[in-house]
Structures are given as C-alpha cells and as structure tokens.
Design a protein around this motif. Structure first.
Motif, short mmCIF file in Angstrom:
data_model
loop_
_atom_site.label_atom_id
_atom_site.label_comp_id
_atom_site.label_asym_id
_atom_site.label_seq_id
_atom_site.Cartn_x
_atom_site.Cartn_y
_atom_site.Cartn_z
N LEU A 133 0.82 -1.22 0.00
CA LEU A 133 0.00 0.00 0.00
C LEU A 133 0.85 1.26 0.00
O LEU A 133 0.31 2.37 0.05
CB LEU A 133 -0.95 0.01 1.21
N SER A 134 2.16 1.11 -0.07
CA SER A 134 3.03 2.29 -0.15
C SER A 134 2.99 2.87 -1.56
O SER A 134 3.25 2.17 -2.54
CB SER A 134 4.47 1.92 0.20
N ASP A 135 2.66 4.15 -1.64
CA ASP A 135 2.65 4.82 -2.95
C ASP A 135 3.90 5.65 -3.18
O ASP A 135 3.92 6.55 -4.00
CB ASP A 135 1.40 5.69 -3.12
N TRP A 140 -0.93 5.64 -6.45
CA TRP A 140 -2.07 5.07 -5.73
C TRP A 140 -3.14 4.55 -6.67
O TRP A 140 -3.79 3.54 -6.39
CB TRP A 140 -2.66 6.10 -4.77
N GLU A 144 -4.92 0.94 -6.36
CA GLU A 144 -6.37 0.75 -6.30
C GLU A 144 -6.83 -0.30 -7.31
O GLU A 144 -7.67 -1.16 -6.99
CB GLU A 144 -7.09 2.07 -6.57
N SER A 163 0.29 1.18 6.48
CA SER A 163 0.05 2.50 7.06
C SER A 163 1.39 3.17 7.39
O SER A 163 2.42 2.51 7.49
CB SER A 163 -0.80 2.37 8.34
N ARG A 167 0.26 8.16 5.73
CA ARG A 167 -0.75 7.36 5.03
C ARG A 167 -1.67 6.66 6.04
O ARG A 167 -1.98 5.49 5.91
CB ARG A 167 -0.06 6.31 4.15
N LYS A 168 -2.14 7.39 7.03
CA LYS A 168 -2.91 6.79 8.11
C LYS A 168 -4.19 6.12 7.63
O LYS A 168 -4.67 5.15 8.23
CB LYS A 168 -3.26 7.85 9.17
N ASP A 169 -4.80 6.62 6.55
CA ASP A 169 -6.09 6.09 6.12
C ASP A 169 -5.99 5.12 4.94
O ASP A 169 -7.01 4.72 4.38
CB ASP A 169 -7.03 7.25 5.73
N TYR A 170 -4.77 4.70 4.59
CA TYR A 170 -4.63 3.87 3.39
C TYR A 170 -5.24 2.48 3.57
O TYR A 170 -5.81 1.91 2.63
CB TYR A 170 -3.16 3.76 2.97
N LYS A 173 -8.93 2.82 3.13
CA LYS A 173 -9.26 2.98 1.72
C LYS A 173 -9.15 1.65 0.98
O LYS A 173 -9.99 1.32 0.13
CB LYS A 173 -8.33 4.03 1.08
N ALA A 174 -8.13 0.87 1.31
CA ALA A 174 -7.95 -0.44 0.67
C ALA A 174 -9.12 -1.36 1.00
O ALA A 174 -9.65 -2.06 0.13
CB ALA A 174 -6.63 -1.05 1.11
#
Length: 243
Positions: A133-135, A140, A144, A163, A167-170, A173-174
């Motif tokens: 999940l690292s962009d 991103w 997705e 996270s 990127r606390k909300d990644y 979102k995933a």
C-alpha cells in the motif's frame, strides 16, 4: 571474480535466518544495509565491517556494495524478509550492469507473508497475491486497480506497508475497495513485529479491519471467500477431499 551476496535475513531474528544466509554473512568481509537491518544482525557478526545508509538512499547503498566488491572484498547486501520480494535484488542487478566483473548471488529469506501466515495459521494455502500500500514508488491509482482486480478474482490478499504517519487512512481505503467484491465477514488477520520481540496477532473480519489502526510493522492478511476462522486461526482451504 568479486562476489556480492544479496541476502534476505528474514524477520531479523537470528533463529529465523536460513543456514545459507548465515553462511553468506560469515563468508563476507563487509555487510551493508539499511540502518535498522544492520542493527538486527550486528551482534551476531561483530567481527565484520558494517556500512549503512538511511531510507531513500537505496541506489547509494548498491553502488557502495559494488565499490567494496571491486576493491576485493566479499560483500553481503542485506534486506529484511526476502531480497527478491520488495527487496534490493532487482536494483542490484540493474546497477550491476555497470560492474560486469562482480558476481551476484541472491540468498532467499522468510518474507513477511510467509512468516506472518505461520503465526495466523494457514491463510495463504491457495492462490494469493501480495500488494504493497506504499505509494512512494507506485501511484495510488495503480494500487487501487490491483486491489480491485484481486478482490474480483477472489484472491487471498497479503498487504505490505499498510500505514504510516503520512498514510494513516490507506488501509481503510484499501478495505473499502476490497469490500466492493468481498463480504463484510471475510476472515482477515493482522501480525505485528513478525518474528521479533513484541510479536502480536489478531483474527478479525474485513468490516472490523476497515476501522483498525495499524503501523508499518504490521502485515495484513485478507482471506478469500472460503477462508475460515478455526479455533482463532485463519485457515484458507485448498480443496483437498477427506472423509
């Protein structure tokens, strides 16, 4: 010919390193790596020369390894987990084109997917995929799409780098993307500090996972439609017939 080992040290605990990895480090004059990884092995190979670079200095780290090898040293470039899974093996081969007299040998290690799976039970027994999940290096939008395709194909999914402070909300979102094709009660798991002091794990549902805070030291597992919670363990059947 000069030699560089590209070594996956696993989670970092000496007991979880492969025998082949230990032999490579013993045969090396110089051990090079990201500061955190070098600190994990330094006590066990104290007679070696250690060189480190911080995060985002990966290219400099690789060049340093080749320069040491050209100077006649046997070198180990160390990576956590497996050097060929989000590790340094690829970059070493790319940069190595400029150093044809230096031989590379990749030494595999236990990556977070397999190390964490063992803690949770058996979540990756059938087809699965790994998605970071690292962009930082991947847009991103592409992440997705990969999440969506994996969910549509009913893969079990292992998520790396779920996270960070930026990127606390990644992970949330995933999970929202995965929930478009996976049920809310899909069995999931978390493992933090795999193979290290303070290791913790938890089995939960995808709905619960969506609202769970994690950090960069956590690996996330999302089951497929057949994954079950068996006695607190996350188990994905492969389909063997038994009576």
């Amino acid at each position: 010919m000069s030699k560089i080992y590209v070594v996956g040290i696993g989670p970092g605990d000496y007991e979880q390193m492969t025998g082949r990895a230990v032999r490579a480090l013993k045969e090396s004059d110089v051990i090079i790596g990201y500061t955190v990884y070098v600190d994990l092995v330094k006590a066990y190979f104290s007679e070696k020369e250690f060189l480190t670079t911080p995060m985002k200095k990966e290219v400099d780290r690789c060049i340093l390894a080749f320069e040491k090898a050209e100077a006649g040293k046997t070198v180990s470039m160390i990576c956590s987990g497996d050097a060929g899974v989000y590790g340094m093996a690829g970059l070493m081969y790319e940069i190595g084109e400029k150093y044809p007299d230096v031989e590379l040998e990749v030494i595999p290690g236990v990556t977070a997917a397999t190390g964490g799976a063992a803690v949770l039970g058996a979540p990756l027994i059938h087809d699965f995929c790994l998605i970071s999940l690292s962009d930082l290096l991947t847009p991103w939008e592409k992440i997705e799409k990969r999440l969506s395709c994996a969910a549509q194909a009913d893969f079990a999914v292992c998520l790396y780098n779920p996270s960070s402070k930026k990127r606390k909300d990644y992970l949330k979102k995933a999970c929202q993307i995965l929930l478009e094709y996976k049920a809310e009660d899909t069995v999931c798991g978390l493992v933090s500090n795999i193979g290290r002091e303070g290791e913790t794990s938890r089995v939960l549902t995808l709905k619960e996972l969506k609202d769970t805070e994690v950090d960069m030291f956590t690996t996330v597992f999302v089951g497929n439609s057949q994954t079950r919670n068996i006695g607190g363990k996350m188990v994905t059947p492969r389909g063997y017939r038994y009576e």
